[in-house]
Design an enzyme around this catalytic site. Structure first.
Site, PDB file in Angstrom:
ATOM      1  N   PRO A 295       0.818  -1.209   0.000  1.00  0.00           N
ATOM      2  CA  PRO A 295       0.000   0.000   0.000  1.00  0.00           C
ATOM      3  C   PRO A 295       0.855   1.265   0.000  1.00  0.00           C
ATOM      4  CG  PRO A 295       0.013  -1.007   2.186  1.00  0.00           C
ATOM      5  CD  PRO A 295       0.830  -1.906   1.290  1.00  0.00           C
ATOM      6  N   CYS A 365       1.495  29.282 -15.974  1.00  0.00           N
ATOM      7  CA  CYS A 365       1.103  29.956 -17.195  1.00  0.00           C
ATOM      8  C   CYS A 365       0.485  28.936 -18.138  1.00  0.00           C
ATOM      9  CB  CYS A 365       2.355  30.576 -17.798  1.00  0.00           C
ATOM     10  SG  CYS A 365       1.954  31.965 -18.822  1.00  0.00           S
ATOM     11  N   TYR A 394       1.233  10.902  -3.996  1.00  0.00           N
ATOM     12  CA  TYR A 394       1.377  11.277  -5.414  1.00  0.00           C
ATOM     13  C   TYR A 394       1.187  12.777  -5.628  1.00  0.00           C
ATOM     14  CZ  TYR A 394       0.947   6.231  -5.690  1.00  0.00           C
ATOM     15  OH  TYR A 394       1.127   4.884  -5.485  1.00  0.00           O
TER      16      TYR A 394
END
Ligand code: LLP
Length: 441
Positions: A295, A365, A394
């Site tokens: 995990p 941008c 993540y």
């Protein structure tokens, strides 16, 4: 385990994490900031360990999938909790070694591991390497021979199950870049190929069916397929599987839509895998394999939040309201990549009712630089502290210096104390590796 175990609203109406006021944290450390609750991480590591103890007599090992969040401190915590880790690159290995992590408890993955990564693994005595190509088998065998060692390996198997967040399907034909298919015979071919290698010892098999999966049936089905394959390999080749690594993928809470699915108790996932192992080993007359699980997201995901400061607010009347923050896709690319959903709140006004739906934009941008869309908030003002929840997995690990923004620092909070686990970058860091050829000077 749910988001409330980590977070609380205090009597000032501020969001609290790990016993600390997030408004104070933002003042002390600045924003954008990754914030981790140490207790939550440890609780999750223990939950998986306890499940293996309770349902399988401890005949297994939890490997924290460190691709979810890799830094020295997390390997220290994993070591203290007596679990192993899964690593997927030289960088993750090096970070683990730098933190003094025991290499014997590392499992190395990757569909195209570099020669330098395999060398690093062998030179440091990494416990298990998950072989994912014939080329890698050849390279590993010769590297082991050169060093006069014998390397334990697993074979990455594709059991033909593709799991999605809210559904799972069995795919007879498989097009994943990972693993060897059971169905086209390549998994068996890989086994016989490896059994001929003098410097490698095949301990067993590995599979990982996907990430952010809620359905237990997906894991059960994958376990069934693996056990059936294991039985076949014993029957055909007399091969006894010692170790079965079932990967990770257990889903977490990100937003309201996940509430009905996100488990209260992650033990249930482990138990359902173990139930299938017990039933199938009995049915096929097999030894119960040493069970590994990997995990990542569920250990660090809900343990982390992101703190931002609200800057520009743009109301395109009747169309959309943007609340821009001092972060963006450089510190969280998940909306840009996966249109991920998140929950957010104003950390300094956490007790106020939500009155509008906004889009949280970053400062890059690029129009696609969105952190989250369709977020309910009280009317935000410039200077508010915005917290986005479940950002522990993540996020930092996928951050970049896009637009030459700083990758934000991370802090670890524990019982009212906060300390850096990743220090802030400076402009010097941004240009550190730049080189100017002589002719341009
Ligand atoms: N083991 C293997 C071999 C894996 O490939 C992964 C994740 C894990 C374990 C851990 O899975 P977890 O428990 O964290 O779901 N960047 C994506 C997630 C990619 C996952 C890749 N492999 C995201 O942000 O959702």
């Amino acid at each position: 385990m749910n988001e409330r175990d980590t977070l609380k609203i205090n009597n000032k109406g501020h969001l609290e994490i790990g016993g600390m006021d997030t408004v104070d944290i933002a003042k002390q450390f600045g924003t954008p900031l990754y914030v981790y609750d140490e207790k939550h991480i440890r609780v999750m590591m223990r939950a998986y360990k306890d499940a293996l103890n309770k349902y399988y007599g401890g005949h297994g090992l939890v490997l924290y999938a460190s691709k979810a969040f890799s830094c020295k401190a997390i390997y220290k915590i994993a070591a203290q909790e007596n679990i192993g880790i899964d690593a997927v690159s030289g960088g993750e290995l090096y970070t683990a070694f730098s933190a003094g992590f025991n290499p014997a408890k590392i499992c190395l993955h990757g569909n195209n591991k570099l020669l330098s990564e395999l060398e690093l693994a062998l030179d440091n005595g990494v416990g298990l390497i998950v072989v994912d190509s014939f080329r890698e088998a050849d390279i590993l065998d010769s590297l082991a021979a050169k060093r006069g060692v014998n390397q334990d390996v697993l074979i990455r198997i594709n059991p033909g199950i593709e799991a999605h967040t809210h559904a799972f399907v069995q795919t007879a034909r498989t097009d994943s870049k990972f693993g060897f298919s059971i169905f086209d015979g390549s998994a068996e071919n890989m086994l016989t190929y490896l059994l001929d290698k003098r410097n490698l010892t095949v301990k067993g098999f590995h599979c990982h069916i996907g990430s952010q999966i809620f359905e237990k049936q997906s894991f059960e089905l994958a376990t069934e397929k693996m056990l059936c394959f294991i039985a076949d390999m014993k029957k055909i080749h007399g091969f006894e599987t010692e170790t079965l690594n079932m990967g990770g993928g257990f889903g977490i809470w990100y937003s309201e839509g996940d509430r009905a699915h996100a488990p209260e108790d992650y033990c249930e996932y482990v138990k359902s895998i173990i139930d299938v192992i017990k039933a199938k080993t009995a049915e096929y007359g097999l030894r119960q394999p040493f069970l590994m699980i990997e995990p990542g997201r569920s250990i660090v995901g809900e343990a982390g939040i992101m703190l931002y400061t609200v800057g520009a607010i743009k109301d395109i009347v009747g169309v959309k309201k943007y609340v821009a923050v001092d972060g963006g896709m450089f510190e969280n690319p998940r909306y840009a990549l996966y249109q991920s959903k998140y929950s957010a709140l104003l950390a300094n006004r956490a007790d106020e009712p939500c009155t509008e739906i906004v889009t949280i934009a970053g400062k890059c941008c690029e129009s696609g630089d969105i952190i989250a869309a369709g977020v309910a908030l009280p009317e935000a003002e410039s200077g508010d502290i915005l917290a986005v929840l479940s950002t522990g997995a993540y996020h930092y690990s996928m951050a970049s210096n896009y637009n030459r923004n700083f990758i934000p620092p991370a802090i670890l909070v524990n019982e009212g104390k906060a300390e850096y686990i990743i220090k802030p970058q400076t402009y010097d860091d941004i240009v550190r590796n730049d080189a100017v050829p002589e002719r341009l000077k």
